[in-house]
Scaffold this active site. Structure first.
Site, PDB file in Angstrom:
ATOM      1  N   PRO A 229     -13.622  28.056   7.555  1.00  0.00           N
ATOM      2  CA  PRO A 229     -14.591  28.905   8.686  1.00  0.00           C
ATOM      3  C   PRO A 229     -14.456  30.353   7.855  1.00  0.00           C
ATOM      4  O   PRO A 229     -12.871  30.853   7.245  1.00  0.00           O
ATOM      5  CB  PRO A 229     -13.890  28.642  10.084  1.00  0.00           C
ATOM      6  N   GLU A 451      17.097  35.180   7.675  1.00  0.00           N
ATOM      7  CA  GLU A 451      15.579  35.182   7.349  1.00  0.00           C
ATOM      8  C   GLU A 451      16.149  35.648   5.957  1.00  0.00           C
ATOM      9  O   GLU A 451      15.661  35.902   5.255  1.00  0.00           O
ATOM     10  CB  GLU A 451      14.995  36.338   8.310  1.00  0.00           C
TER      11      GLU A 451
END
Length: 653
Positions: A229, A451
């Site tokens: 798409p 993180e």
């Protein structure tokens, strides 16, 4: 409302109001009620001419004699509104009685002594106007339903103004010809060199057909645009409509779908009849998978399926008896794997053009198109923007440019700057930044180490994707995120996939190594590594114990199978190998982080201080990666294909 014809709405509305209020206007609601004592007094005085008794409602209408009525209306200029027409007048009084037998005996007893006796009759309580009202409302409802549902919705949409039910089988395609000036041309289509070249050749077929037919060639009957798409399939079709200078019929696959049997096939016939009448012509069907889905896969509705009838008619029109070679069918879909094989064969869709996600130089060209309409800072580097958006489609790049302009306007900038584009990319990938979200200091510290664990593992293992940026500022539904730039590759080895799994598990491993426990913050990480490990074992054949076996079905047939393609014993082995693979990489991540605990702590502290760190910050702590290429960036591509694992922009959260 149709101004060309008579509008029946107002007359019908007035008629309904008249029927509802007519009984009241004629005086039924003004009749005086009397009790039995008063009624017997009137009978004894000889003033009653007739009594109409309604057994079902315990009421009776009392009609007086002419003399009594004249005496009652003496001094008033009042007349019965029904006296001028041949309709029975309204009653003079309304009586509510108790026991019918006692009421009748009392009436007969008094009435028998009178010289001129009154009459007593029996009937139903519903009168003429009530019956008329219900009958009229019933037929008005039927006619309104018939008019609005059949004539307006079905006829009007297909046949235009004044269209009736007979136009329901007409095509809903929008025609673009020499009268319509379409602004989109091939100059507006950037980055799709291969696809644009093939589509331009289709236009040349129609303009200069003799150039090809004199050598014995045939014009292709169908061109199928396939791709993810947002890659520009519909834009290519618009460019064809603007360049071809021939009649161009545009519609969607859902325009053929209707609840009535045979309508879809009728619209296909009408569409091709119009195209043949204006040949040479082009028909463009967007989202053709709405009617082109493979037959027989999900046929639970019975043999006479409307969608299959529509597809059969389309197959016949594209290549059957009496087909016209001067009509070319273009179609677009991102679900080519579910299309019927008969639709995909040569002679129908001769060409299948894959419209891929743009690469680095193509993204630069797309940026050039969209940035032409934006007031930019003179220092904007298109090459830099293209490098920051790996895996973005053309629609995504257009969204980035628009989002950057909105961010610049929000910050009262005179022009769109480089930072505005970086913020727009972060906004689209990670979601809206939530600086005001309340987070406990302990949770913020855990997020920072999580993180930092991702960043540390990805820096220390060879095949993990290079880090771009790490942040602990909440975005969207995540409390922290890390952006990576994967290298361009068409094949992925076992070692590369294992390193990627290890880096993905680095967040949870850091929590385990630092805090001695784990949290729910690694949900997206676990989901990703589980899918990747399943692919290694069951699709790519990268597991020694399961062997060189793939249970992946590219045809899509397994979607409708209720059983698994392997035994229960094999399923147990697969589960064990997936778990073993993930746990091995998890222990590897814990080991790496334990050995580099000082660097992990330094990186986490820097994250807590700055909240956002970049590649340069990791180089200060860890030094340069030994296996990194020179400071040249490679173009990056992204494919929505299971065989191209690792070629997408990764966002760990």
């Amino acid at each position: 409302m149709n101004n060309k014809g008579f509008n029946w709405f107002i007359p019908v509305l007035l008629g309904i109001i008249l029927l509802i209020f007519l009984p009241g206007l004629l005086g039924d609601s003004m009749v005086k009620n009397i009790d039995e004592k008063e009624f017997y007094g009137l009978v004894q005085q000889g003033k009653v001419n007739e009594v109409m008794v309604y057994r079902d409602s315990f009421k009776a209408d009392v009609y007086l004699t002419k003399e009594a009525k004249s005496e009652l209306q003496k001094g008033e200029k009042k007349s019965d509104p029904l006296s001028m027409i041949n309709v029975k007048p309204s009653p003079d009084f309304v009586l509510t009685y108790g026991d019918l037998r006692y009421f009748q005996e009392k009436f007969d007893q008094i009435n028998s002594k009178l010289p001129k006796q009154a009459r007593m009759e029996f009937g139903k309580s519903q009168g003429f106007f009530s019956d008329l009202l219900f009958t009229a409302l019933f037929w008005i409802g039927i006619m309104a339903l018939f008019y609005f549902v059949l004539f307006r919705k079905m006829g009007g949409g297909a046949g235009g103004p004044g269209g009736q039910i007979f136009s329901i089988g007409k095509s809903r395609a929008k025609l673009f010809d020499e009268k319509d000036k379409i602004q989109v041309t091939f100059k507006d289509v950037a980055g799709l060199e291969g696809a644009k070249e093939e589509v331009q050749e289709v236009v040349d077929f129609l303009k200069n057909s003799e150039k090809y037919t004199k050598l014995g060639g045939k014009i292709p009957k169908g061109v199928l645009l396939v791709g993810p798409p947002g890659t520009g399939k519909t834009l290519l079709a618009k460019a064809v409509a603007g360049e071809a200078k021939v009649p161009f019929f545009s519609l969607s696959g859902s325009d053929f779908v209707e609840m009535f049997v045979g309508v879809g096939a009728s619209r296909v016939r009408d569409l091709f009849a119009q195209a043949k009448a204006k040949s040479p012509a082009i028909i463009f069907i967007d989202e053709i998978d709405a009617i082109g889905r493979a037959r027989g896969k999900n046929n639970f509705s019975g043999g006479n399926d409307e969608r299959e009838n529509t597809l059969n008619q389309l197959l016949t029109e594209m290549d059957g008896f009496g087909t016209d070679t001067n009509v070319i069918v273009m179609a677009a879909t991102n679900r080519a794997d579910i299309l019927d094989k008969a639709l995909m064969r040569a002679g129908r869709f001769d060409r299948s053009i894959y419209v891929d996600l743009p690469e680095l130089h193509e993204r630069k060209q797309i940026f050039e198109v969209h940035l032409a309409k934006i007031k930019l800072d003179p220092n904007i580097d298109r090459e830099f923007l293209a490098k920051q958006t790996p895996g973005f489609s053309g629609a995504d790049i257009a969204n980035v440019c628009n989002e950057a302009a909105l961010i610049a306007a929000r910050n009262s900038h005179e022009s769109v700057t480089k930072q505005d584009f970086l913020d727009a990319v972060d906004r689209i990938i990670g979601g809206l930044e939530k600086k005001n979200k309340a987070i406990k200091p302990s949770e913020k510290k855990r997020v920072a180490f999580h993180e930092a664990g991702h960043a540390t593992i990805s820096w220390l293992v060879e095949h993990a994707a290079p880090l771009l940026k790490v942040t602990i500022v909440p975005r969207g539904r995540s409390l922290g995120a890390a952006w990576y730039l994967p290298e361009e590759r068409q094949l992925t080895t076992t070692e590369q996939m294992l390193d990627e799994i290890c880096a993905t598990l680095g967040g949870r491993a850091a929590e385990h190594a630092v805090f001695g426990n784990i949290s729910t913050g690694a949900l997206s990480d676990l989901e990703r590594v589980t899918k990747q490990a399943q692919a290694m074992v069951t699709i790519y054949g990268l597991n020694d114990k399961v062997g060189n076996i793939s249970y992946y079905d590219s045809s899509g047939q397994s979607e409708y199978n209720f059983g698994k393609p392997y035994s229960e014993q094999t399923a147990k082995v697969i589960d064990e190998e997936i778990s073993k693979l993930i746990e091995t990489q998890y222990q590897r991540a814990v080991s790496i982080l334990t050995e580099n605990r000082d660097k992990l702590d330094a990186l986490a502290q820097k994250l807590l201080d700055k909240e956002v760190i970049f590649r340069e910050d990791l180089e200060e702590i860890f030094g340069k990666r030994a296996w990194d290429p020179e400071l040249t960036e490679k173009p990056v591509s992204s494919l929505d294909n299971p065989a191209d694992a690792g070629n997408v922009l990764n966002t760990e959260s």
